[in-house]
Design an enzyme around this catalytic site. Structure first.
Site, PDB file in Angstrom:
ATOM      1  N   GLN A 223       0.979  -1.045  -0.089  1.00 55.08           N
ATOM      2  CA  GLN A 223       0.045  -0.025   0.005  1.00 55.08           C
ATOM      3  C   GLN A 223       0.927   1.316  -0.053  1.00 55.08           C
ATOM      4  O   GLN A 223       0.407   2.321  -0.205  1.00 55.08           O
ATOM      5  CB  GLN A 223      -1.060  -0.050   1.284  1.00 55.08           C
ATOM      6  CG  GLN A 223      -1.764  -1.079   1.289  1.00 55.08           C
ATOM      7  CD  GLN A 223      -2.605  -1.359   2.457  1.00 55.08           C
ATOM      8  OE1 GLN A 223      -2.671  -2.425   3.333  1.00 55.08           O
ATOM      9  NE2 GLN A 223      -3.246  -0.088   3.075  1.00 55.08           N
ATOM     10  N   ARG A 373      -8.233  -1.096   8.279  1.00 56.42           N
ATOM     11  CA  ARG A 373      -9.565  -0.090   7.891  1.00 56.42           C
ATOM     12  C   ARG A 373      -9.649   0.663   8.741  1.00 56.42           C
ATOM     13  O   ARG A 373     -10.796   1.134   9.035  1.00 56.42           O
ATOM     14  CB  ARG A 373     -10.551  -0.849   7.554  1.00 56.42           C
ATOM     15  CG  ARG A 373     -11.396  -0.092   6.388  1.00 56.42           C
ATOM     16  CD  ARG A 373     -12.424  -1.164   5.704  1.00 56.42           C
ATOM     17  NE  ARG A 373     -13.054  -0.228   4.745  1.00 56.42           N
ATOM     18  CZ  ARG A 373     -13.702  -0.728   3.687  1.00 56.42           C
ATOM     19  NH1 ARG A 373     -14.181  -1.909   3.626  1.00 56.42           N
ATOM     20  NH2 ARG A 373     -14.483   0.164   2.762  1.00 56.42           N
ATOM     21  N   CYS A 374      -8.597   1.704   9.256  1.00 60.13           N
ATOM     22  CA  CYS A 374      -8.877   2.425  10.330  1.00 60.13           C
ATOM     23  C   CYS A 374      -7.659   3.323  10.637  1.00 60.13           C
ATOM     24  O   CYS A 374      -6.405   3.261  10.161  1.00 60.13           O
ATOM     25  CB  CYS A 374      -8.986   1.504  11.680  1.00 60.13           C
ATOM     26  SG  CYS A 374      -8.172   2.137  13.138  1.00 60.13           S
ATOM     27  N   GLU A 743     -12.730   4.505   5.863  1.00 58.89           N
ATOM     28  CA  GLU A 743     -12.604   3.516   7.064  1.00 58.89           C
ATOM     29  C   GLU A 743     -13.999   3.863   8.027  1.00 58.89           C
ATOM     30  O   GLU A 743     -14.241   3.178   8.957  1.00 58.89           O
ATOM     31  CB  GLU A 743     -11.603   3.836   7.927  1.00 58.89           C
ATOM     32  CG  GLU A 743     -10.547   3.380   6.903  1.00 58.89           C
ATOM     33  CD  GLU A 743      -8.955   3.654   7.332  1.00 58.89           C
ATOM     34  OE1 GLU A 743      -9.154   5.131   7.988  1.00 58.89           O
ATOM     35  OE2 GLU A 743      -8.048   3.262   6.847  1.00 58.89           O
TER      36      GLU A 743
END
Ligand code: CDP
Length: 789
Positions: A223, A373-374, A743
Site C-alpha cells: 500500500q 481499515r482504521c 474507514e
C-alpha cells in the site's frame, strides 16, 4: 455541494460515474501479483515454526537440497553474512527477517526454499528438518508487563522489561479530580480482540534483480510503494541497492486494509534470493500463512471510566490501555503517535477533562497493531467512548440518543479544539443522529421493544455516533520513519486535451482510477473518461506515503486539485494569448474560458492544451503539466450516526441484525456510488469483528482462528441489508471540502452492534459484552439469567 457542477460528459465531482477499473476486474483481467510470470522465474516457499518460542538447535537442509528442482535454502546465517537478517519496522522497532537461534511466535519464518516450481518449493519445505528446543511462552500482555517477567526481546541489549512503548495524552491529575467530582462514573473493561484483515488477495511479491543493469524491480502487494523503496535503500544500500536502482511496482491489489503496509520477511528474503541467484523469485503466501503470520489488528484491553453530572452532562473520560503488540511493534504508526490517533477517544462529545494512556507489551505472538481499515487506532477509541456512553445512559436510566444529543459538540463550536489536542474541522453530529433516528423510526422501535420485552422477546436498539480523524497528515506533526506524511499528484495534459495523472497513493480497490479522474475533470473540465490515472510504480509516480488510514482523498485528492489549478492558471494565459485579451478579462466555467461580457469569444481547455504544444506565446515554457506535493494544514474529521436493531434467539443466543441505518458525513463527495460502496464494505467488515471474528492463542501460543474454518469472516448470508444515507458538512480547509470516508463504517459499526445487543439484555442487568458477541457468549448469559429457551 449537493448537485454536480459539471455535466455528465465531463463527469466531475458528484457524479456516480461507473468505476473505470471495474470492466477489467469483473472480466478477470485485473493484474495481481500472481498473474505476473517472468522469464526464468523461480519460486519461494517458507519453512515456519510450529512453536511460539523455541531455540533452533539445527536446520538440516540436506534432504531438501537433494530434491530435483530445489536450488537453494536460505536461512538466518546466510542473510547474516550480508547483515540482512534483521530489519527495521515502520514503527522504528526491529524485526528478524530470518532467525539465527530463536523463534518468537508460531508460524514465524525459519528459512526459505527456492525452487524451479511452486510445488517443488513446497516439497522442499517439507523436507527441511529443523530441531527445536521449546522454551517458555508468554501470551498474556498483563503478565508480560508485570514486574519480574522474563525479558522477551533479549536482542535489545539494555531492555529491562517487555514494554514496547508507553504513550499518553491529556492531564491525568486534572481528569482524576474531575472524575472524583462527578455525580456518576461508569467504568467498563472493554477488550477489542485480535483480528485479521483477511483480504481476498494474500501477500506476495516477485523480486527481479537484473544483473546486467544492476537494477532491482519488485512487484509487490504494498500500500506504500515509495516508503518501501526508501526503506529498502536505507537497509540494503550497503549491498549495492541504492535508491535509483530500486523500482517498486504495486499492481492491482485485492484488498489491503492496512495489512499490506508492513514489510514482511518474505519480501526481503525473495529480494535477497533474486539478488544472489540473479533470477526473478516469486513468493505468494497461502491463506493460512496470511492469517497466522501477517500483522494483526486491535488487541486492545481498555479500562474506560466516564464521569457525568446527574443530568447526563459528561464531564470526564479516562482510558487506560494495555496493547498486545506481539513479538515486535511492526505497525506503521506516525512516529509521534505510537498509539495512533487513539486520543480521538473523546469522540463526538464536548468533554472538558480527559486522559488516555497506552502501555504496549511484547508477547510471543506475531506482530500486531496494524490499523485494519482504521486511521491508526480510531476503531478502538470509538468503541471505548461509544460503549461507555451507552453504559452511562443505562446507569442514568436515560435514552442513549437523548444522552448523545445532550453532549454533542454543537455546530457553532467548530473548529473545535478537543481537550486531547485535536482541532476538529467541522461537524453536525445532532443532524446526522436525527436523520438516522427519523429514517429508522426510532420512537416506534422503542415502543416495539417495550411490547416485546413484556412478552419475553429480546430486541435491542444500538446507536453509535462516531467521529473519525483521517488524512494523516500535516508534516509538522506526522511522519513515518522520518518521512513526512504529505502526498502528491502529477498531471500532464497531452496536446489533444487528454490527460495522465499519477499519484503517490495506491488503490487496493477503492476506485482511485475513477475518483481521481473526476477531481481532474472537476477542476479542468477534461472529461473524466479521458483522464488516465496511474499509481504504484515508483519509477513514474511522484513520491508519496501511500494509501491507508483514509488518507488518499484528504492528501493526494487535494494534491490533484492543486496541481489541476496550476494547470488551469497556465491554460488561462494560453487562452488569453489565443483570444488576444488580458487574462483578467477571462472567466472560467468547467472546460472553457470566455471573455467577460462576450461569451461567444471563448477557448476550450482542449484548445488551450493544443496551443501549449503548437502555439504558445514567446517566453512561456511549452507543455501543460504540473505536480503538487500537498501538505494538509489539518486532518479531516468525518463522522456518522449508525443505528442497529437486533433480535436475539433465546434458544441459541444467535444475534440477528434486523435493520442497520448508517448516516455518514464525509464532506463533499466525489463519487456518491463509490462512497456508498465504501460504506457497504466497511459495514460488512464491522459486523465481522462485532459478531464473528477473533484470533486467540492457548497458553503454548498455538493460534486458533488460523484458517477460514475457524476464523469466521461474514459472508452474504450473515450480512444484512445496509440502509445508507448522508449529511454533507464540508471540510473548511480541504481544497474541495472533502473528508476521507474509507474507514468510517468499520469504525462505527462494531459499537452500534455491541450497543444493540447490550440494549436487548440490559433489563437482565447486562452492562457490557466484549466483541465478538458469539451465540455462545449470549447463550451463557441467557442461561445464567434463567431466560434461555
Ligand atoms: O485512502 P482511501 O482511498 O482508502 O480512502 P478515502 O480517501 O476515504 O477514499 C475512499 C474512496 O472513496 C476513494 O475512491 C475516494 O475517492 C472516494 N471518496 C469520495 O468519493 N468522496 C469523499 N468525500 C471521500 C472519498
Amino acid at each position: 455541494m449537493s448537485e454536480p457542477r459539471t455535466d455528465a460528459k465531463i463527469c466531475g465531482m458528484g457524479h456516480s460515474m461507473k468505476r473505470k477499473e471495474d470492466p477489467r476486474f469483473i472480466r478477470g483481467q485485473g493484474k495481481y501479483i500472481d498473474d505476473f510470470v517472468l522469464p526464468g522465474m523461480l519460486y519461494m516457499d517458507i519453512v515456519r515454526s510450529p512453536h511460539a518460542h523455541a531455540k533452533i538447535k539445527k536446520i538440516d537442509t540436506s534432504k531438501a537440497l537433494k530434491i530435483p528442482g530445489v536450488l537453494a535454502v536460505i536461512d538466518g546465517p546466510t542473510l547474516a553474512k550480508y547483515n540482512l537478517h534483521w530489519m527495521p519496522t515502520l514503527s522504528s522497532d526491529t524485526q528478524m527477517v530470518l532467525p539465527i537461534d530463536e523463534v518468537m511466535y508460531q508460524a514465524q519464518e525459519v528459512c526459505a526454499v527456492i525452487a524451479t516450481e511452486r510445488y517443488i518449493a513446497a516439497d522442499g519445505v517439507d523436507a527441511v528438518e529443523v530441531e527445536y528446543e521449546p522454551l517458555p511462552v508468554m501470551v498474556d500482555p498483563f503478565k508480560s508487563l508485570a514486574p519480574g517477567a522474563p525479558i522477551l526481546r533479549k536482542d535489545k541489549k539494555d531492555k529491562k522489561d517487555n514494554l514496547a512503548f508507553h504513550w499518553e495524552a491529556g492531564d491525568k491529575a486534572d481528569t482524576d479530580r474531575a472524575l472524583a467530582a462527578s455525580d456518576v462514573v461508569v467504568s467498563e473493561n472493554v477488550y477489542l480482540p485480535r483480528i485479521h484483515v483477511a483480504s481476498m488477495e494474500t501477500c506476495g511479491c516477485i523480486a527481479d534483480f537484473d544483473t546486467a543493469q544492476g537494477k532491482l524491480t519488485v512487484y509487490m502487494t504494498t500500500q506504500a510503494p515509495h516508503a518501501v523503496r526508501t526503506v529498502l535503500a536505507l537497509v540494503a544500500g550497503h549491498v549495492g541497492l541504492s535508491e535509483e536502482k530500486i523500482r517498486i511496482v504495486s499492481p492491482d491489489i485485492g484488498g489491503g486494509f492496512g495489512g499490506k503496509v508492513p514489510v514482511y520477511p518474505g519480501y526481503v528474503v525473495a529480494i535477497a534470493a533474486s539478488v544472489v541467484i540473479g533470477k526473478p523469485v516469486k513468493w505468494i503466501e497461502d491463506r493460512m500463512e496470511n492469517l497466522q503470520a501477517d500483522s494483526f489488528a486491535r488487541d486492545y484491553h481498555m479500562k474506560v471510566e466516564l464521569g457525568a453530572k446527574k443530568d447526563g452532562t459528561m464531564t470526564s473520560l479516562k482510558i487506560k490501555t494495555v496493547a498486545d503488540h506481539g513479538y515486535t511493534n511492526a505497525s506503521a504508526n506516525p512516529s509521534k503517535f505510537p498509539a495512533g490517533l487513539f486520543s480521538i477517544c473523546t469522540g463526538s462529545y464536548d468533554l472538558k477533562h480527559a486522559f488516555c494512556e497506552v502501555d504496549a507489551a511484547y508477547t510471543h505472538k506475531p506482530p500486531g497493531g496494524v490499523a485494519y481499515r482504521c486511521s491508526f487506532r480510531v476503531t478502538e477509541a470509538a468503541h471505548a467512548i461509544e460503549r461507555a456512553t451507552d453504559a452511562l445512559a443505562q446507569k442514568l436510566n436515560m435514552d442513549p440518543a437523548e444522552l448523545r444529543m445532550k453532549n454533542f459538540i454543537k455546530p457553532d463550536q467548530f473548529p473545535y479544539k478537543s481537550v486531547l489536542g485535536w482541532e476538529y474541522d467541522s461537524g453536525n453530529y445532532a443532524g446526522a443522529l436525527k436523520k438516522a433516528m427519523d429514517t429508522i423510526g426510532y420512537d416506534a422501535l422503542r415502543r416495539e421493544q417495550a411490547e416485546k420485552r413484556k412478552k419475553g422477546e429480546l430486541m435491542g436498539i444500538g446507536i453509535c455516533s462516531f467521529t473519525e480523524i483521517v488524512g494523516a497528515g500535516p508534516s509538522k506533526q506526522f511522519d513515518i520513519l522520518g518521512i513526512k506524511m504529505f502526498d502528491s499528484a502529477e498531471i500532464r495534459v497531452h496536446p489533444t486535451g487528454k490527460a495522465i495523472a499519477r499519484f503517490g497513493t495506491k488503490s487496493q480497490g477503492q476506485g482511485h482510477e475513477t475518483t481521481y479522474a473526476q477531481i481532474v475533470a472537476e477542476e479542468l473540465g477534461i472529461p473524466a473518461a479521458h483522464v488516465q490515472v496511474e499509481e504504484g510504480d515508483t519509477d513514474t509516480a511522484p513520491y508519496g506515503l501511500g494509501t491507508y488510514a483514509s488518507r488518499s482523498t484528504p492528501t493526494s485528492g487535494a494534491a490533484a486539485a492543486m496541481a489541476a489549478r496550476k494547470i488551469r492558471d497556465k491554460a488561462r494565459k494560453l487562452a488569453a494569448h489565443l483570444l488576444e485579451v488580458n487574462e483578467n478579462d477571462l472567466e472560467w466555467e468547467p472546460g472553457k474560458f470566455s471573455v467577460k461580457g462576450a461569451p461567444q469569444k471563448s477557448k476550450t481547455i482542449q484548445e488551450c492544451a493544443f496551443a501549449a504544444y503548437t502555439n504558445h506565446p514567446q517566453g512561456m515554457e511549452a507543455g501543460l503539466e504540473a505536480v503538487h506535493y500537498y501538505d494538509p494544514p489539518n486532518l479531516t474529521f468525518p463522522f456518522g450516526s449508525y443505528i442497529c436493531v437486533v433480535d436475539i434467539d433465546r434458544g441459541t443466543g444467535d444475534v440477528k441484525v434486523r435493520r442497520f441505518v448508517a448516516v455518514d458525513d464525509c464532506g463533499n463527495i466525489i463519487n456518491p456510488m463509490i462512497v456508498d460502496g465504501q460504506i457497504h464494505g466497511g459495514l460488512t467488515q464491522g459486523i465481522g469483528p462485532a459478531l464473528y471474528e477473533e484470533i486467540s492463542y492457548d497458553d503454548e501460543g498455538n493460534i486458533s482462528g488460523g484458517s477460514f474454518l475457524d476464523y469466521y469472516v461474514p459472508t452474504s448470508l450473515e450480512t444484512p441489508k445496509w440502509e445508507t444515507d448522508k449529511t454533507t458538512t464540508p471540510s473548511p480547509h480541504h481544497p474541495f471540502g472533502a473528508k476521507g470516508v474509507g474507514e468510517s463504517a468499520t469504525v462505527g459499526a462494531p459499537p452500534a452492534i455491541a450497543n444493540a445487543v447490550v440494549d436487548a439484555l440490559r433489563h437482565l442487568g447486562v452492562t457490557h459484552l466484549d466483541i465478538p458477541i458469539t451465540p455462545e457468549k449470549v447463550w451463557i448469559i441467557l442461561k445464567s439469567k434463567g431466560v434461555a429457551e
